[in-house]
Design an enzyme around this catalytic site. Structure first.
Site, PDB file in Angstrom:
ATOM      1  N   ASP A  13       0.809  -1.223   0.000  1.00  0.00           N
ATOM      2  CA  ASP A  13       0.000   0.000   0.000  1.00  0.00           C
ATOM      3  C   ASP A  13       0.842   1.272   0.000  1.00  0.00           C
ATOM      4  O   ASP A  13       0.423   2.306   0.521  1.00  0.00           O
ATOM      5  CB  ASP A  13      -0.961   0.019   1.204  1.00  0.00           C
ATOM      6  CG  ASP A  13      -1.906  -1.165   1.183  1.00  0.00           C
ATOM      7  OD1 ASP A  13      -2.269  -1.604   0.078  1.00  0.00           O
ATOM      8  OD2 ASP A  13      -2.277  -1.647   2.270  1.00  0.00           O
ATOM      9  N   LYS A  16       1.984   2.174  -5.054  1.00  0.00           N
ATOM     10  CA  LYS A  16       2.561   1.632  -6.290  1.00  0.00           C
ATOM     11  C   LYS A  16       1.629   1.865  -7.481  1.00  0.00           C
ATOM     12  O   LYS A  16       2.073   2.197  -8.575  1.00  0.00           O
ATOM     13  CB  LYS A  16       2.809   0.118  -6.153  1.00  0.00           C
ATOM     14  CG  LYS A  16       3.738  -0.262  -5.023  1.00  0.00           C
ATOM     15  CD  LYS A  16       3.802  -1.766  -4.836  1.00  0.00           C
ATOM     16  CE  LYS A  16       2.526  -2.389  -4.329  1.00  0.00           C
ATOM     17  NZ  LYS A  16       2.148  -2.033  -2.955  1.00  0.00           N
ATOM     18  N   GLY A  40      -4.495  -4.245  -3.789  1.00  0.00           N
ATOM     19  CA  GLY A  40      -5.493  -3.217  -4.046  1.00  0.00           C
ATOM     20  C   GLY A  40      -4.730  -1.970  -4.435  1.00  0.00           C
ATOM     21  O   GLY A  40      -4.043  -1.380  -3.612  1.00  0.00           O
ATOM     22  N   HIS A  41      -4.775  -1.611  -5.703  1.00  0.00           N
ATOM     23  CA  HIS A  41      -4.005  -0.474  -6.207  1.00  0.00           C
ATOM     24  C   HIS A  41      -4.976   0.623  -6.629  1.00  0.00           C
ATOM     25  O   HIS A  41      -5.770   0.433  -7.539  1.00  0.00           O
ATOM     26  CB  HIS A  41      -3.119  -0.910  -7.379  1.00  0.00           C
ATOM     27  CG  HIS A  41      -2.112  -1.961  -6.990  1.00  0.00           C
ATOM     28  ND1 HIS A  41      -1.305  -2.595  -7.900  1.00  0.00           N
ATOM     29  CD2 HIS A  41      -1.777  -2.475  -5.791  1.00  0.00           C
ATOM     30  CE1 HIS A  41      -0.521  -3.463  -7.265  1.00  0.00           C
ATOM     31  NE2 HIS A  41      -0.802  -3.413  -5.983  1.00  0.00           N
ATOM     32  N   GLN A 223       2.009  -6.020  -3.191  1.00  0.00           N
ATOM     33  CA  GLN A 223       2.495  -6.156  -1.813  1.00  0.00           C
ATOM     34  C   GLN A 223       3.805  -5.365  -1.623  1.00  0.00           C
ATOM     35  O   GLN A 223       3.988  -4.378  -2.297  1.00  0.00           O
ATOM     36  CB  GLN A 223       2.671  -7.631  -1.406  1.00  0.00           C
ATOM     37  CG  GLN A 223       1.363  -8.411  -1.281  1.00  0.00           C
ATOM     38  CD  GLN A 223       0.766  -8.845  -2.601  1.00  0.00           C
ATOM     39  OE1 GLN A 223       1.425  -9.469  -3.396  1.00  0.00           O
ATOM     40  NE2 GLN A 223      -0.477  -8.515  -2.841  1.00  0.00           N
ATOM     41  N   THR A 238       3.100 -12.582   2.736  1.00  0.00           N
ATOM     42  CA  THR A 238       2.262 -13.194   1.712  1.00  0.00           C
ATOM     43  C   THR A 238       3.010 -14.412   1.163  1.00  0.00           C
ATOM     44  O   THR A 238       4.126 -14.710   1.601  1.00  0.00           O
ATOM     45  CB  THR A 238       1.881 -12.170   0.621  1.00  0.00           C
ATOM     46  OG1 THR A 238       0.849 -12.736  -0.198  1.00  0.00           O
ATOM     47  CG2 THR A 238       3.071 -11.754  -0.226  1.00  0.00           C
ATOM     48  N   GLY A 301     -10.895  -3.362   3.454  1.00  0.00           N
ATOM     49  CA  GLY A 301     -11.547  -2.325   4.243  1.00  0.00           C
ATOM     50  C   GLY A 301     -11.075  -2.273   5.692  1.00  0.00           C
ATOM     51  O   GLY A 301     -11.667  -1.589   6.520  1.00  0.00           O
ATOM     52  N   LEU A 331       3.825  12.507   1.107  1.00  0.00           N
ATOM     53  CA  LEU A 331       4.537  13.496   1.912  1.00  0.00           C
ATOM     54  C   LEU A 331       3.546  14.541   2.429  1.00  0.00           C
ATOM     55  O   LEU A 331       3.688  15.051   3.539  1.00  0.00           O
ATOM     56  CB  LEU A 331       5.641  14.160   1.069  1.00  0.00           C
ATOM     57  CG  LEU A 331       6.569  15.104   1.822  1.00  0.00           C
ATOM     58  CD1 LEU A 331       7.406  14.352   2.861  1.00  0.00           C
ATOM     59  CD2 LEU A 331       7.504  15.872   0.877  1.00  0.00           C
TER      60      LEU A 331
HETATM   61  P1  GDP Z   1      -0.653   0.351  -3.542  1.00  0.00           P
HETATM   62  O1  GDP Z   1      -1.264  -0.920  -3.061  1.00  0.00           O
HETATM   63  O2  GDP Z   1       0.810   0.414  -3.291  1.00  0.00           O
HETATM   64  O3  GDP Z   1      -0.993   0.672  -4.972  1.00  0.00           O
HETATM   65  O4  GDP Z   1      -1.291   1.510  -2.649  1.00  0.00           O
HETATM   66  P2  GDP Z   1      -2.858   1.687  -2.306  1.00  0.00           P
HETATM   67  O5  GDP Z   1      -3.542   2.199  -3.506  1.00  0.00           O
HETATM   68  O6  GDP Z   1      -3.395   0.484  -1.639  1.00  0.00           O
HETATM   69  O7  GDP Z   1      -2.764   2.782  -1.157  1.00  0.00           O
HETATM   70  C1  GDP Z   1      -2.183   4.019  -1.359  1.00  0.00           C
HETATM   71  C2  GDP Z   1      -3.245   5.114  -1.156  1.00  0.00           C
HETATM   72  O8  GDP Z   1      -2.614   6.369  -1.081  1.00  0.00           O
HETATM   73  C3  GDP Z   1      -4.236   5.210  -2.309  1.00  0.00           C
HETATM   74  O9  GDP Z   1      -5.485   5.606  -1.794  1.00  0.00           O
HETATM   75  C4  GDP Z   1      -3.649   6.312  -3.170  1.00  0.00           C
HETATM   76  O10 GDP Z   1      -4.629   7.008  -3.923  1.00  0.00           O
HETATM   77  C5  GDP Z   1      -3.060   7.216  -2.129  1.00  0.00           C
HETATM   78  N1  GDP Z   1      -1.873   7.961  -2.558  1.00  0.00           N
HETATM   79  C6  GDP Z   1      -0.856   7.569  -3.352  1.00  0.00           C
HETATM   80  N2  GDP Z   1       0.097   8.520  -3.407  1.00  0.00           N
HETATM   81  C7  GDP Z   1      -0.332   9.537  -2.635  1.00  0.00           C
HETATM   82  C8  GDP Z   1       0.222  10.807  -2.255  1.00  0.00           C
HETATM   83  O11 GDP Z   1       1.319  11.180  -2.645  1.00  0.00           O
HETATM   84  N3  GDP Z   1      -0.522  11.576  -1.398  1.00  0.00           N
HETATM   85  C9  GDP Z   1      -1.751  11.186  -0.935  1.00  0.00           C
HETATM   86  N4  GDP Z   1      -2.394  11.992  -0.106  1.00  0.00           N
HETATM   87  N5  GDP Z   1      -2.291  10.004  -1.271  1.00  0.00           N
HETATM   88  C10 GDP Z   1      -1.592   9.193  -2.095  1.00  0.00           C
HETATM   89  P1  IMO Z   2      -0.873  -4.139  -2.221  1.00  0.00           P
HETATM   90  O1  IMO Z   2      -0.426  -4.667  -3.572  1.00  0.00           O
HETATM   91  C1  IMO Z   2      -0.980  -4.571   2.085  1.00  0.00           C
HETATM   92  C2  IMO Z   2      -1.031  -8.667   3.667  1.00  0.00           C
HETATM   93  C3  IMO Z   2      -2.273  -9.152   4.369  1.00  0.00           C
HETATM   94  C4  IMO Z   2      -1.651 -10.111   5.364  1.00  0.00           C
HETATM   95  C5  IMO Z   2      -0.525 -10.738   4.558  1.00  0.00           C
HETATM   96  C6  IMO Z   2      -0.869 -12.089   3.950  1.00  0.00           C
HETATM   97  O2  IMO Z   2      -2.153  -3.400  -2.256  1.00  0.00           O
HETATM   98  O3  IMO Z   2       0.244  -3.386  -1.596  1.00  0.00           O
HETATM   99  P2  IMO Z   2      -2.344 -12.791   1.871  1.00  0.00           P
HETATM  100  O4  IMO Z   2      -3.813 -12.595   1.588  1.00  0.00           O
HETATM  101  O5  IMO Z   2      -1.458 -12.206   0.847  1.00  0.00           O
HETATM  102  O6  IMO Z   2      -2.015 -14.231   2.146  1.00  0.00           O
HETATM  103  O7  IMO Z   2      -2.100 -12.010   3.260  1.00  0.00           O
HETATM  104  O8  IMO Z   2      -0.219  -9.828   3.540  1.00  0.00           O
HETATM  105  N1  IMO Z   2      -1.241  -8.148   2.294  1.00  0.00           N
HETATM  106  C7  IMO Z   2      -1.189  -6.851   1.977  1.00  0.00           C
HETATM  107  N2  IMO Z   2      -1.018  -5.755   2.748  1.00  0.00           N
HETATM  108  N3  IMO Z   2      -1.079  -4.456   0.750  1.00  0.00           N
HETATM  109  C8  IMO Z   2      -1.221  -5.536  -0.036  1.00  0.00           C
HETATM  110  O9  IMO Z   2      -1.169  -5.471  -1.382  1.00  0.00           O
HETATM  111  C9  IMO Z   2      -1.324  -6.814   0.574  1.00  0.00           C
HETATM  112  N4  IMO Z   2      -1.489  -8.063   0.112  1.00  0.00           N
HETATM  113  C10 IMO Z   2      -1.413  -8.873   1.170  1.00  0.00           C
HETATM  114  O10 IMO Z   2      -2.948  -8.081   5.001  1.00  0.00           O
HETATM  115  O11 IMO Z   2      -1.060  -9.385   6.414  1.00  0.00           O
HETATM  116 MG    MG Z   3      -2.829  -1.563  -1.823  1.00  0.00          MG
END
Ligand code: GDP
Ligand code: IMO
Ligand code: MG
Length: 427
Positions: A13, A16, A40-41, A223, A238, A301, A331
């Protein structure tokens, strides 16, 4: 940047998806290489928000080829749903290609993931319950079902029957659940085959050709480093390798073909699920990060745990993936904190200090962080796109990260939006 791996430097998270979407605008191909719909991206493009789980974050650009590599585990039900949802929103998905060697997450994998977590009780990993672990287990046990099996119903039926023989015993005898009927499972999966079939391709060959032709290719990690099954905080990880090496094994591209590794880290740290997290904080600063950063998991969630940026772990992430650049996201979220802290060492249970990531799990589980405090900044920096417009204290914070890790920072996120970023810099 001809062939670049974009990976998470923390526990996932990191943002990426946003970074890959940004870079995809100037790329020809985006390939996922591991994980599945545990990811979840989130991409915010104008007034539209997309939460992608399985399909690469390049899909929003009609001219970018998107690849689901052999290292990914594909839930066919989720894939079809995601394709349908994107198409309903007017996104063209005809540029997606899926490796025939990728493994399928079957309904019994999802069931076993859930049952295993329930049985572990207090010792549970906190998985996303999407069947990721059980699917990779079957891959390693050589009883997995692959995407190419969708093309041959009789092989698919036979493989499902073999896999289910043992699984039904586990479901019934260990978990007290009713057994599954192999033919019914096969029917369900085969009903999706015509929808998936057009996307199946020799993705290793496509990538090789693209790289040979001088095209720009991004490998999108899911991840993050500390969730890596080998290099992460095992067993709270994972079941795949998010680190950069897997970009090769997970797509069928050799290591000599990769030019850059861009690691993505938040300006602080978050973690979803169980497991150690030395810099986790439960004070006002932690609440600030959770609230201002909207730290709620995209997939499940669940509230994300929050804490200060851990430079010891970040430098370790740089090492295990050979990162050549770093991108710092969010940041903007730190604006308004009077003080910001960076963890620069750990105190181990024996009282000694280390600035290297402990190889022994007990040291990591019980260590306490040693912090360096810096003055915070009040200015709202949301949407800032130039380094010159950053408050000096925010700039100093980022410069300290670059100095400690020894890796140039080439991108700084200043908001959720696609173009809310300071890009193409070098700090
Ligand atoms: P990922 O799994 O690495 O793709 O990250 P996620 O999408 O799960 O979580 C990152 C969250 O931060 C998302 O809601 C993005 O929209 C948000 N996000 C990404 N870069 C920035 C940033 O520079 N500032 C803010 N405020 N939000 C960001
Ligand atoms: P993105 O790509 C954050 C965590 C789960 C759990 C562990 C193992 O959005 O960054 P799994 O279902 O993979 O066997 O769960 O890994 N986990 C993540 N945490 N971002 C993710 O993906 C994750 N994918 C798995 O919460 O701790
Ligand atoms: Mg994510």
């Amino acid at each position: 940047m001809p062939a670049t791996v974009v990976i998470g430097a923390q526990w996932g998270d990191e943002g990426k998806g946003k970074v890959v979407d940004l870079l995809a605008e100037r790329s020809d191909v985006v390939a996922r290489y591991q994980g599945g719909n545990n990811a979840g991206h989130t991409i915010v493009a104008g007034d539209q928000t997309y939460a992608l789980h399985l399909i690469p974050s390049g899909i929003l650009y009609p001219d970018t080829l998107c690849i689901i590599g052999n290292g990914v585990v594909v839930d066919p039900f989720v894939l079809v749903k995601e394709l349908d949802q994107l198409e309903e929103r007017g996104v063209d998905t005809s540029n997606l290609r899926i490796s025939g060697a990728a493994h399928l997450i079957m309904p019994y994998h999802v069931q076993l993931d859930t049952q295993s977590e329930i049985r572990l009780g207090k010792l549970s990993i906190g998985t996303t319950r999407r069947g990721i672990g059980p699917a990779y287990m079957d891959k390693a046990a050589r009883i997995g079902i692959r995407v190419q099996d969708l093309l041959d119903p009789s092989i698919l039926r036979r493989k499902i029957a073999i896999a289910l023989e043992a699984k039904n015993e586990v479901l019934e005898k260990i978990y007290g659940e009713p057994p599954l009927d192999a033919d019914a499972v096969a029917d369900e999966v085969l009903a999706l085959a015509p929808r998936i079939q057009p996307y199946i391709a020799d993705t290793s060959l496509i990538l090789d050709t693209a790289i040979r032709d001088g095209k720009t290719v991004l490998f999108e990690g899911a991840q993050g480093t500390l969730l890596d099954i080998d290099h992460g905080t095992y067993p709270f990880v994972t079941s795949s390798n998010p680190t950069a090496g897997a970009a090769c094994t997970g797509t069928g591209v050799g290591p000599t073909r990769i030019d850059h590794v861009l690691g993505i880290t938040k300006a602080y740290t978050t973690r979803v699920g169980e497991g150690p997290f030395p810099t986790e904080i439960a004070d006002d600063a932690g609440r600030h990060m959770a609230e201002v950063g909207h730290e709620v998991g995209t997939t499940t969630g669940r509230a994300r745990r929050c804490g200060w940026l851990d430079l010891v772990a970040l430098r370790y992430a740089v090492r295990v993936s050979g990162m050549t650049q770093l991108g710092i996201t969010k940041l903007d979220v730190l604006s308004g904190l009077s003080e910001v802290k960076l963890c620069t060492a750990y105190t181990k249970p024996d009282g000694t200090e280390t600035a290297d990531f402990p190889w022994h799990q007990s040291d990591f589980h019980s260590c306490t962080p040693v912090y360096e405090a810096m003055e915070g900044w009040d200015e709202d920096i949301v949407g800032v796109t130039s380094l010159d417009d950053l408050p000096p204290r925010a700039k100093a914070y980022v410069e300290r990260i670059a100095q400690f890790t020894g890796v140039p920072i080439t991108l700084i996120g200043t908001g959720q939006g696609r173009h809310e970023v300071i890009d193409a810099v070098e700090l």
